[in-house]
Design a protein around this motif. Structure first.
Motif, PDB file in Angstrom:
ATOM      1  N   PRO A 296       0.816  -1.217   0.000  1.00  0.00           N
ATOM      2  CA  PRO A 296       0.000   0.000   0.000  1.00  0.00           C
ATOM      3  C   PRO A 296       0.847   1.264   0.000  1.00  0.00           C
ATOM      4  O   PRO A 296       0.429   2.288  -0.558  1.00  0.00           O
ATOM      5  N   VAL A 297       2.044   1.197   0.611  1.00  0.00           N
ATOM      6  CA  VAL A 297       2.914   2.376   0.618  1.00  0.00           C
ATOM      7  C   VAL A 297       3.408   2.678  -0.795  1.00  0.00           C
ATOM      8  O   VAL A 297       3.421   3.838  -1.233  1.00  0.00           O
ATOM      9  N   LEU A 298       3.811   1.645  -1.538  1.00  0.00           N
ATOM     10  CA  LEU A 298       4.241   1.852  -2.925  1.00  0.00           C
ATOM     11  C   LEU A 298       3.114   2.473  -3.757  1.00  0.00           C
ATOM     12  O   LEU A 298       3.345   3.389  -4.557  1.00  0.00           O
ATOM     13  N   SER A 299       1.913   1.967  -3.586  1.00  0.00           N
ATOM     14  CA  SER A 299       0.769   2.509  -4.328  1.00  0.00           C
ATOM     15  C   SER A 299       0.521   3.969  -3.962  1.00  0.00           C
ATOM     16  O   SER A 299       0.205   4.801  -4.828  1.00  0.00           O
ATOM     17  N   ALA A 300       0.673   4.287  -2.673  1.00  0.00           N
ATOM     18  CA  ALA A 300       0.438   5.657  -2.214  1.00  0.00           C
ATOM     19  C   ALA A 300       1.476   6.617  -2.767  1.00  0.00           C
ATOM     20  O   ALA A 300       1.151   7.713  -3.241  1.00  0.00           O
ATOM     21  N   ILE A 301       2.753   6.213  -2.712  1.00  0.00           N
ATOM     22  CA  ILE A 301       3.818   7.053  -3.266  1.00  0.00           C
ATOM     23  C   ILE A 301       3.565   7.310  -4.745  1.00  0.00           C
ATOM     24  O   ILE A 301       3.718   8.434  -5.246  1.00  0.00           O
ATOM     25  N   THR A 302       3.164   6.263  -5.434  1.00  0.00           N
ATOM     26  CA  THR A 302       2.896   6.393  -6.870  1.00  0.00           C
ATOM     27  C   THR A 302       1.751   7.353  -7.142  1.00  0.00           C
ATOM     28  O   THR A 302       1.827   8.199  -8.053  1.00  0.00           O
ATOM     29  N   ALA A 303       0.667   7.225  -6.391  1.00  0.00           N
ATOM     30  CA  ALA A 303      -0.485   8.103  -6.607  1.00  0.00           C
ATOM     31  C   ALA A 303      -0.074   9.563  -6.449  1.00  0.00           C
ATOM     32  O   ALA A 303      -0.506  10.437  -7.214  1.00  0.00           O
ATOM     33  N   LEU A 304       0.782   9.837  -5.467  1.00  0.00           N
ATOM     34  CA  LEU A 304       1.264  11.210  -5.273  1.00  0.00           C
ATOM     35  C   LEU A 304       2.155  11.634  -6.438  1.00  0.00           C
ATOM     36  O   LEU A 304       2.040  12.763  -6.936  1.00  0.00           O
ATOM     37  N   ARG A 305       3.056  10.764  -6.880  1.00  0.00           N
ATOM     38  CA  ARG A 305       3.924  11.084  -8.018  1.00  0.00           C
ATOM     39  C   ARG A 305       3.120  11.288  -9.301  1.00  0.00           C
ATOM     40  O   ARG A 305       3.554  11.989 -10.214  1.00  0.00           O
ATOM     41  N   ALA A 306       1.951  10.660  -9.366  1.00  0.00           N
ATOM     42  CA  ALA A 306       1.099  10.801 -10.545  1.00  0.00           C
ATOM     43  C   ALA A 306       0.175  12.003 -10.452  1.00  0.00           C
ATOM     44  O   ALA A 306      -0.632  12.234 -11.360  1.00  0.00           O
ATOM     45  N   GLY A 307       0.268  12.766  -9.369  1.00  0.00           N
ATOM     46  CA  GLY A 307      -0.472  14.017  -9.285  1.00  0.00           C
ATOM     47  C   GLY A 307      -1.662  14.037  -8.383  1.00  0.00           C
ATOM     48  O   GLY A 307      -2.381  15.050  -8.337  1.00  0.00           O
ATOM     49  N   ALA A 308      -1.925  12.959  -7.632  1.00  0.00           N
ATOM     50  CA  ALA A 308      -3.049  12.986  -6.686  1.00  0.00           C
ATOM     51  C   ALA A 308      -2.795  14.043  -5.617  1.00  0.00           C
ATOM     52  O   ALA A 308      -1.661  14.221  -5.157  1.00  0.00           O
ATOM     53  N   GLY A 309      -3.849  14.730  -5.209  1.00  0.00           N
ATOM     54  CA  GLY A 309      -3.689  15.801  -4.220  1.00  0.00           C
ATOM     55  C   GLY A 309      -3.566  15.284  -2.807  1.00  0.00           C
ATOM     56  O   GLY A 309      -2.764  15.787  -2.007  1.00  0.00           O
ATOM     57  N   LEU A 310      -4.345  14.263  -2.468  1.00  0.00           N
ATOM     58  CA  LEU A 310      -4.353  13.695  -1.115  1.00  0.00           C
ATOM     59  C   LEU A 310      -4.459  12.175  -1.219  1.00  0.00           C
ATOM     60  O   LEU A 310      -5.286  11.663  -1.976  1.00  0.00           O
ATOM     61  N   VAL A 311      -3.611  11.480  -0.469  1.00  0.00           N
ATOM     62  CA  VAL A 311      -3.626  10.018  -0.491  1.00  0.00           C
ATOM     63  C   VAL A 311      -3.688   9.511   0.941  1.00  0.00           C
ATOM     64  O   VAL A 311      -2.883   9.907   1.796  1.00  0.00           O
ATOM     65  N   THR A 312      -4.655   8.624   1.187  1.00  0.00           N
ATOM     66  CA  THR A 312      -4.848   8.034   2.512  1.00  0.00           C
ATOM     67  C   THR A 312      -4.755   6.522   2.405  1.00  0.00           C
ATOM     68  O   THR A 312      -5.322   5.917   1.487  1.00  0.00           O
ATOM     69  N   ALA A 499      -1.160   0.114 -10.138  1.00  0.00           N
ATOM     70  CA  ALA A 499      -2.482   0.284  -9.517  1.00  0.00           C
ATOM     71  C   ALA A 499      -2.619   1.675  -8.904  1.00  0.00           C
ATOM     72  O   ALA A 499      -3.663   2.331  -9.035  1.00  0.00           O
ATOM     73  N   GLY A 500      -1.564   2.150  -8.221  1.00  0.00           N
ATOM     74  CA  GLY A 500      -1.604   3.493  -7.649  1.00  0.00           C
ATOM     75  C   GLY A 500      -1.688   4.569  -8.710  1.00  0.00           C
ATOM     76  O   GLY A 500      -2.366   5.591  -8.534  1.00  0.00           O
ATOM     77  N   LEU A 501      -1.011   4.341  -9.834  1.00  0.00           N
ATOM     78  CA  LEU A 501      -1.042   5.297 -10.943  1.00  0.00           C
ATOM     79  C   LEU A 501      -2.450   5.398 -11.528  1.00  0.00           C
ATOM     80  O   LEU A 501      -2.982   6.502 -11.732  1.00  0.00           O
ATOM     81  N   ILE A 502      -3.074   4.269 -11.794  1.00  0.00           N
ATOM     82  CA  ILE A 502      -4.432   4.286 -12.357  1.00  0.00           C
ATOM     83  C   ILE A 502      -5.416   4.889 -11.360  1.00  0.00           C
ATOM     84  O   ILE A 502      -6.325   5.649 -11.738  1.00  0.00           O
TER      85      ILE A 502
END
Length: 574
Positions: A296-312, A499-502
């Motif tokens: 889940p940490v890898l997915s979260a880091i990715t979501a942030l790198r892909a431009g998500a504003g907030l990741v929980t 998965a985090g990117l998508i």
């Protein structure tokens, strides 16, 4: 910004039968003569050779192909006609050409025969492939050619023996010719016309051998078999060239399969200058369990790198500190006090879920049956946002196929081959080895068949990821093939990154929009990042978190390539 429908129209992926239907429509309905299409095909093949052998020197210097010895192999069909027409152009450009036919010139029929007659009138010399000396392939040139040309080796071999209509197994004589070409490919540049002879245009598999070309020029649109990454050893560099088949055919004879290229960058939204973290996409990752906190940490880091504003990250309370450790950018939502996700934790999630723009269900979730019960409650929530289901979430779906009915056409599934085989085995009541055989035989058809039956967008991961979904109003699923195969991505955690990117891209989507564009962009962006890591971290030394960190640079390069008009198919020169 272009739409996914425009990308599908611009980069269709055809079966050989569909290509034949396009040809027939162009000739019979539109009225373009087949002779003109064959002439155009030969001209674009000439263009590919000119690009491979560029002119050297100042303007006025000799043509790049002047003096080059070119052996052209012409079968009895239209591919042979393309090769014969190309020989005429090469002769006009100063090349020394020899066409070896599989039959006597008098046996050629139709349009191929017309171009053979033109070539004969132009002075193109002909010989027979049956008596070829593969150590001195130009020795059937007429006596008026010098000994240096007749006894020297060829610089270029053009494969026009068989076309996209070939299927089954090669005859013994063709096997012999194909093997002879492959033995001398290190001494000459091999260009295949439309498809390397012996390669199945639908499956990309040799039958049982095929020409190993350095480049393949295919006409009008890529064919499914030659676009598959596993076909690259035979295809080499894939060049897709238009031959004036009217664009109207794409509406008159539509296909629902397409190829992802750098043009997918046109799907990227330009950020709103007034954007803030609450409008950039709020992603919730529900996962993590004892010993599985990294996913889940890898997915979260990715979501942030892909431009998500907030990741929980919503995880069991007993591992929340471990998940949070060293990740100040990620928020955690501790659930209960244990180390496994259980259905009782849903009460802490229910009111929070509608406040997110996208969910990611599964990374590190674990395979405890109680976690499946929690997953069921989340999927059943009526006001939940779109969800990406990955990893252990997919395992639970395979163990409880009824959960597939809770997924909507706003959701995304991201199985790798084994997870896909497990899902197919569950829904079709077969063993997993049989399901894996179906994947191996034709993974695109397998993905399309699954998308026909179930609502979510399917991302079938692998070397040549397939993205498929049946869109509202369409009779058949729409599918896209990513032709990039990167060994750098074959590491643990790479799927968590995708998965985090998508999920991040879904978080910026309208909730009621289909997820297919976001999935296509995510898949190609992820694959392009693998190519960057292949340059910067050679030897497959990159770690999964480095894929995430390289995403911004990969997107920059992807947008730049598209702006320059490049439409890479992910292929290098073989």
């Amino acid at each position: 910004m272009r739409t996914l429908e425009q990308l599908r129209l611009d980069n269709p992926l055809l079966t050989p039968q569909q290509m034949a239907a396009w040809d027939r429509w162009t000739i019979d309905e539109f009225g373009l003569p087949e002779e003109l299409l064959m002439e155009n095909a030969s001209r674009v093949a000439l263009d590919v050779l000119r690009e491979r052998f560029p002119r050297v020197g100042a303007p006025g210097a000799p043509d790049c192909l002047e003096g080059k010895r070119v052996l052209l192999l012409a079968g009895p069909g239209n591919n042979g006609g393309d090769a014969v027409a190309l020989a005429r152009h090469l002769l006009d450009n100063g090349a020394v050409v020899l066409v070896l036919t599989t039959k006597s010139p008098e046996a050629y029929k139709g349009t191929a025969q017309k171009h053979l007659e033109y070539a004969q009138k132009a002075g193109v010399p002909f010989g027979f492939i049956q008596i070829a000396d593969w150590l001195r392939p130009m020795d059937q040139l007429p006596e008026e050619y010098g000994a240096a040309d007749r006894e020297g080796f060829c610089d270029i071999i053009v494969d026009g023996l068989l076309g996209t209509g070939f299927s089954g197994e090669l005859r013994d004589d063709y096997k012999t010719w194909v093997q002879a070409i492959n033995k001398i490919r290190d001494r000459a540049f091999v260009l295949a016309i439309d498809v390397p002879s012996g390669l199945d245009g639908s499956t990309g598999k040799p039958s049982p051998v095929a020409v190993r070309a350095h480049a393949t020029v295919t006409m009008e649109a890529a064919k499914t078999g030659i676009a598959l990454p596993e076909a690259e050893p035979w295809v080499g560099r894939l060049e897709v060239r238009r031959i004036a088949i009217p664009r109207a055919v794409r509406f008159a004879q539509p296909v629902q399969r397409a190829l992802l290229t750098d043009a997918v960058a046109s799907l990227v939204d330009t950020p709103d200058p007034a954007m803030h973290k609450g409008t950039a996409g709020r992603v919730c990752i529900i996962g993590g369990s004892h010993g599985l906190t990294g996913a889940p940490v890898l997915s979260a880091i990715t979501a942030l790198r892909a431009g998500a504003g907030l990741v929980t990250i919503a995880c069991p309370g007993g591992i929340a500190s471990e998940v949070k450790n060293g990740q100040p950018e990620c928020m955690t939502l501790p659930l209960g006090e244990g180390t496994v996700l259980v259905p009782e934790m849903y009460s802490e999630l229910e009111e929070r879920i509608p406040g997110f723009d996208a969910l990611l269900l599964g990374p590190g979730m674990g395979r405890d049956p109680e976690s499946a019960r929690l997953l069921k409650r989340v999927l059943a929530q009526e006001n939940r946002p779109p969800a990406v289901v990955d990893a252990d979430g997919l395992f639970h779906l395979s163990q409880r196929p009824s959960l597939l009915g809770m997924l909507t056409d706003r959701d995304v599934l991201t199985p790798h081959p084994v997870e896909m085989a497990r899902l197919v085995a569950a829904v079709d009541t077969m063993d997993e080895s049989s399901a894996m055989e179906r994947y191996t035989e034709n993974r695109i058809a397998l993905a399309e068949g699954f998308a026909e039956r179930f609502a979510p967008c399917l991302v079938l991961k692998g070397a040549g990821t397939v993205v498929a979904q049946k869109l509202a109003g369409n009779d058949d699923p729409t599918s896209f093939l990513c032709p990039i195969a990167c060994p750098e991505l074959a590491i643990g955690g790479s799927g968590d990154v995708l998965a985090g990117l998508i999920a991040a891209l879904l978080g910026r989507n309208d909730r009621n929009s289909p997820p297919l564009p976001a999935a296509c962009l995510g898949v190609y962006w992820h694959a392009s990042t693998g190519r960057i890591l292949g340059r910067s971290v050679p030897g497959r030394g990159a770690m999964a978190r480095e894929i995430a960190h390289a995403l911004p640079q990969a997107l920059k390069e992807l947008i730049h390539a598209h702006s320059q008009g490049h439409h890479d198919h992910g292929r290098g020169l073989g």
